[in-house]
Design an enzyme around this catalytic site. Structure first.
Site, mmCIF file in Angstrom:
data_model
loop_
_atom_site.group_PDB
_atom_site.id
_atom_site.type_symbol
_atom_site.label_atom_id
_atom_site.label_comp_id
_atom_site.label_asym_id
_atom_site.label_seq_id
_atom_site.Cartn_x
_atom_site.Cartn_y
_atom_site.Cartn_z
ATOM 1 N N GLY A 115 0.752 -1.248 0.000
ATOM 2 C CA GLY A 115 0.000 0.000 0.000
ATOM 3 C C GLY A 115 0.778 1.291 0.000
ATOM 4 C CD1 TRP A 136 4.418 2.983 -4.815
ATOM 5 C CD2 TRP A 136 3.541 2.486 -6.811
ATOM 6 N NE1 TRP A 136 5.458 2.713 -5.659
ATOM 7 C CE2 TRP A 136 4.951 2.404 -6.893
ATOM 8 C CE3 TRP A 136 2.778 2.202 -7.933
ATOM 9 C CZ2 TRP A 136 5.608 2.059 -8.072
ATOM 10 C CZ3 TRP A 136 3.426 1.858 -9.111
ATOM 11 C CH2 TRP A 136 4.830 1.788 -9.181
ATOM 12 C CG ASP A 149 -2.075 -7.003 -4.473
ATOM 13 O OD1 ASP A 149 -2.035 -8.257 -4.471
ATOM 14 O OD2 ASP A 149 -1.080 -6.306 -4.722
ATOM 15 C CG ASP A 207 -6.094 -12.299 -10.658
ATOM 16 O OD1 ASP A 207 -5.660 -11.319 -11.301
ATOM 17 O OD2 ASP A 207 -5.688 -13.453 -10.840
ATOM 18 C CG ASP A 258 4.932 -2.231 -7.723
ATOM 19 O OD1 ASP A 258 5.786 -2.293 -8.627
ATOM 20 O OD2 ASP A 258 5.219 -2.354 -6.515
ATOM 21 C CE LYS A 311 7.430 -4.197 -9.701
ATOM 22 N NZ LYS A 311 7.392 -5.110 -8.528
#
Length: 239
Positions: free
Chosen positions: A81, A83, A104, A120, A144, A184
């Site tokens: 958490g 970000w 997440d 998901d 990320d 990412k």
């Protein structure tokens, strides 16, 4: 300015400290030793961030100004958490006026001003739930996300690139004109189709490796700035 941590801390623990635990595997012991001696980990603890990853986002923002003026942000692969913490502060998000939505598949402790979905992102219902929660058109989508590693570099790269592509498609579908997308990725080559799609839809596309990303890590970030808007995408398809 985001400064690199200095070799010291206020926790009473010295840098260079060794982990002594004979029952622990050598690889685990080395990872833990590196973690507790990591100055970014220590700085995150001092500044109240949940993870050292906070400084990756802050460094990227320092150079590319992606947080400036953001009013609504969606955070993909958000746990634990850090970000989302930055996003809530930047947007002024509160529990009464949610402006940050995070997702997440891992459990994530509650954060003030952040709507958290444990699911998901590949679940078909995820995009709609995020958009409903954030309460309007986002200015920034940050991701990320990374697939669980298998130890096989090519497999790990392909699985993470798939997540990048899904996140990119989502960003293009939901961002407002002028918005930004950060994801990412791994060194080893970004798929040409993904880069082409981003360059078609954004004014600037760059690869970034912040100093706070460990030098030995294959992690990088792909930043797409200045979304042209969905009209531009439609025009390109007609051409």
């Amino acid at each position: 300015m985001t400064k690199a941590p200095i070799a010291g801390n206020r926790t009473g623990r010295k840098l260079g400290q060794r982990v002594k635990n004979k029952k622990m595997k050598a690889s685990s012991r080395q990872w833990l030793q590196r973690h507790i001696n990591d100055p970014y980990v220590q700085r995150a603890q001092l500044e109240g961030y949940r993870a050292r990853a906070a400084f990756k986002l802050l460094e990227i923002d320092e150079k590319y100004h992606i947080l400036r003026g953001a009013k609504r942000i969606i955070d993909l692969g958000a746990a634990p958490g850090s970000w989302s913490q930055i996003a809530a502060k930047v947007t002024g998000s509160t529990d009464e006026d949610i402006r940050v939505a995070a997702i997440d598949f891992l459990e994530m402790a509650q954060l003030p001003g952040v709507w958290i979905l444990q699911l998901d992102f590949l679940d078909p219902s995820a995009p709609g739930k995020l958009m409903e929660a954030v309460g309007g058109t986002p200015d920034l989508v940050i991701s990320d996300m990374a697939a669980p590693t298998t130890g096989h570099h090519r497999t790990d790269h392909l699985r993470t690139m798939h997540l990048c592509e899904v996140a990119a498609h989502f960003a293009i579908e939901v961002l407002g004109e002028g918005g930004h997308f950060l994801t990412k990725t791994f060194q080893g080559g970004t798929e040409r189709d993904l880069l082409a799609m981003l360059k078609q839809n954004f004014r600037q596309v760059v690869h970034v490796k912040p100093n706070s990303s460990r030098a030995e890590s294959v992690e990088m970030f792909l930043l797409a700035k200045g979304f042209k808007g969905r009209k531009a995408e439609g025009d390109a398809e007609e051409a």
